[in-house]
Motif scaffolding. Structure first.
Motif, PDB file in Angstrom:
ATOM      1  N   THR A  25       0.832  -1.204   0.000  1.00 53.42           N
ATOM      2  CA  THR A  25       0.000   0.000   0.000  1.00 53.42           C
ATOM      3  C   THR A  25       0.866   1.253   0.000  1.00 53.42           C
ATOM      4  OG1 THR A  25      -1.815  -1.110   1.135  1.00 53.42           O
ATOM      5  CG2 THR A  25      -1.746   1.282   1.290  1.00 53.42           C
ATOM      6  N   GLY A  84     -11.947  11.180   6.608  1.00 46.73           N
ATOM      7  CA  GLY A  84     -11.362   9.853   6.478  1.00 46.73           C
ATOM      8  C   GLY A  84     -11.516   9.030   7.741  1.00 46.73           C
ATOM      9  N   ARG A  89     -12.734   4.689   5.978  1.00 44.77           N
ATOM     10  CA  ARG A  89     -12.070   4.246   4.743  1.00 44.77           C
ATOM     11  C   ARG A  89     -11.705   5.497   3.952  1.00 44.77           C
ATOM     12  NH1 ARG A  89     -12.434  -1.226   3.969  1.00 44.77           N
ATOM     13  NH2 ARG A  89     -13.831  -2.290   5.408  1.00 44.77           N
ATOM     14  N   LYS A  91      -9.735   6.303   1.510  1.00 47.49           N
ATOM     15  CA  LYS A  91      -9.258   6.328   0.123  1.00 47.49           C
ATOM     16  C   LYS A  91     -10.031   7.326  -0.728  1.00 47.49           C
ATOM     17  CE  LYS A  91      -9.224   3.530  -4.088  1.00 47.49           C
ATOM     18  NZ  LYS A  91      -9.244   2.175  -4.674  1.00 47.49           N
ATOM     19  N   TRP A  92     -11.366   7.337  -0.622  1.00 47.98           N
ATOM     20  CA  TRP A  92     -12.163   8.159  -1.534  1.00 47.98           C
ATOM     21  C   TRP A  92     -12.071   9.638  -1.195  1.00 47.98           C
ATOM     22  CZ3 TRP A  92     -12.776   5.920  -5.821  1.00 47.98           C
ATOM     23  CH2 TRP A  92     -12.908   4.522  -5.867  1.00 47.98           C
ATOM     24  N   LEU A 138      -3.619   6.178   5.627  1.00 48.84           N
ATOM     25  CA  LEU A 138      -3.496   4.885   4.955  1.00 48.84           C
ATOM     26  C   LEU A 138      -2.090   4.313   5.103  1.00 48.84           C
ATOM     27  CD1 LEU A 138      -5.495   5.482   1.649  1.00 48.84           C
ATOM     28  CD2 LEU A 138      -6.038   3.807   3.410  1.00 48.84           C
ATOM     29  N   ASN A 205      -8.700   0.161  -0.151  1.00 50.26           N
ATOM     30  CA  ASN A 205      -9.399   1.106   0.726  1.00 50.26           C
ATOM     31  C   ASN A 205      -9.388   0.555   2.149  1.00 50.26           C
ATOM     32  OD1 ASN A 205     -10.859   3.328   1.508  1.00 50.26           O
ATOM     33  ND2 ASN A 205     -12.810   2.603   0.703  1.00 50.26           N
ATOM     34  N   GLU A 427      -9.745  -5.221   2.826  1.00 51.35           N
ATOM     35  CA  GLU A 427      -9.917  -4.148   1.860  1.00 51.35           C
ATOM     36  C   GLU A 427     -11.259  -4.286   1.156  1.00 51.35           C
ATOM     37  OE1 GLU A 427      -7.523  -4.716  -1.820  1.00 51.35           O
ATOM     38  OE2 GLU A 427      -6.737  -6.380  -0.692  1.00 51.35           O
TER      39      GLU A 427
END
Length: 428
Positions: A25, A84, A89, A91-92, A138, A205, A427
């Motif tokens: 990652t 976040g 999660r 990531k987005w 992350l 994610n 994930e």
């Protein structure tokens, strides 16, 4: 016990750490940052000269824009980190930030005048602010707490490899077609778009804080975070107030040595190469001897950088020394600060904690850029740098006094049930 969001050592699911290796990652996020930094540094490496020589901005106006470039991301950094953490999660949230910055590259093509350029730069920096804390969360979530300095160092090394390539691409474009700033903006958009695609398609994610929110421990998390971050935040803000933006330092060198405008992007290359070579060693050194120690020592390198930049004599050797010292400064601070903060806060508030520290830095650097621009207009570039050097020399001992016990702080303990079980938090 300290609870992390890794799988057990030896496993390799969801891109997590295997033994003490850097996780997949981290490498994927480093690739995203590499492509994005090729894009951003292509623009950043021509922007100071473009704004002052082509657009015709005064030092005060450029100081305002540089302040925006440094500080406007503060408006959304904490929001990005909180979003976040709350969703669990991140990531987005990072995707939204990277996407906004990518769109700003192509928006530079039609931008004319101070207001339009300000709007474009603001959009780019808001995107950076939105993505930074979720991305760093992350990285922390997929890494061993004992090697966070190395994990962030590897990410920053990949990031900085892109930052070194960007000015070289800009230099090549300007060498092929002198004055072709539009080609720089267009190609930078293409690199940014590929970076967003890698993030969307390949980065897992990973969950970060769902368990903490679900079990109602967020209040405890917030209280612990505030108490433990108080001194680091004050130190980061203090040092940020006396940090001169790169563009101003490069314009100071250009003002003194009067080298051709074509070579201006290469100044960014020199700094970024030094940063690239030292990011991982500095991260590993910070893990061994203390992250606060390395961060404060990095500001000592910045002080030497100021003194050489303000020297009356010029020449290639002095210029290269300034660029190398600036690279040492970034290697010792940029990845070390989030690694330091990640240890001080629970997993459920990691993104918010990192965002708080980064917000303090960018807000103080906004003030620094505007102040330096005003000082330059009144006293000249060399004198302005010397004034900031004196302020930095006074600030370093006080920052060390604030941070001297931070490295000895134990990792935050959170009940095991407050953190998602690695076997069920895979994930998506």
């Amino acid at each position: 016990m300290y609870v992390t969001l890794r799988d057990r050592p030896g496993s390799d699911t969801a891109g997590r750490t295997v033994g003490r290796r850097v996780s997949s990652t981290v490498l994927l996020l480093g690739t995203v940052s590499l492509l994005t930094d090729v894009s951003s540094e292509m623009v950043a490496s021509v922007l100071p000269l473009y704004l002052t020589a082509v657009v015709g901005l005064s030092p005060v106006a450029y100081g305002f824009l540089d302040g925006i470039y440094q500080g406007v991301s503060a408006l959304v950094r904490i929001a990005g980190g909180y979003a976040g953490d709350r969703g669990g999660r991140p990531k987005w949230v990072a995707v939204a930030g990277y996407g906004a910055s990518a769109l700003s590259r192509i928006a530079m093509l039609p931008a004319q005048g101070f207001a339009a350029i300000t709007a474009v730069i603001t959009t780019d920096r808001l995107g950076k602010g939105l993505r930074t804390a979720p991305r760093d969360a992350l990285i922390a979530a997929s890494s061993d707490p004992a090697t966070l300095g190395r994990a962030f160092g590897v990410h920053r090394a990949l990031d900085t490899f892109g930052a070194a390539l960007g000015p070289l691409v800009a230099f090549a474009l300007l060498a092929a077609v002198p004055g072709s700033y539009d080609s720089v903006f267009g190609v930078s958009f293409a690199f940014a778009l590929v970076g967003v695609a890698v993030l969307v398609l390949f980065v897992p994610n990973l969950p970060t804080a769902v368990g903490a929110a679900r079990l109602g421990v967020r209040r405890m998390v917030t209280e612990v975070t505030g108490a433990r971050l108080r001194r680091p935040l004050i130190a980061a803000g203090l040092l940020g107030l006396v940090t001169v933006g790169d563009g101003f330092l490069y314009l100071t060198l250009q003002d003194r040595d009067d080298f051709a405008a074509l070579y201006f992007p290469l100044l960014f290359v020199g700094t970024n190469v030094a940063y690239l070579l030292l990011a991982v060693p500095m991260g590993r050194l910070a893990d061994r001897v203390g992250r606060a120690r390395v961060m404060v020592a990095g500001h000592g390198a910045l002080l030497a950088c100021y003194l050489l930049a303000a020297a009356p004599g010029g020449g290639l050797g002095l210029t290269v020394s300034v660029l190398l010292l600036l690279g040492v400064f970034y290697a010792a601070t940029d990845g070390v600060l989030p690694a330091l903060v990640a240890k001080l806060v629970p997993a459920g508030a990691r993104g918010s904690g990192i965002a708080a520290a980064q917000t303090m830095v960018v807000l103080s650097r906004f003030v620094s850029s505007v102040t330096f621009g005003l000082l330059w207009s009144v006293t000249g570039s060399a004198t302005a740098v010397l004034v900031f050097a004196g302020a930095l020399a006074a600030g370093i001992p006080f920052a060390w006094w604030l941070l001297r016990r931070v490295d000895a702080e134990p990792a935050v303990e959170v009940p095991a049930a407050a953190t998602p079980d690695s076997r069920t938090g895979g994930e998506s």
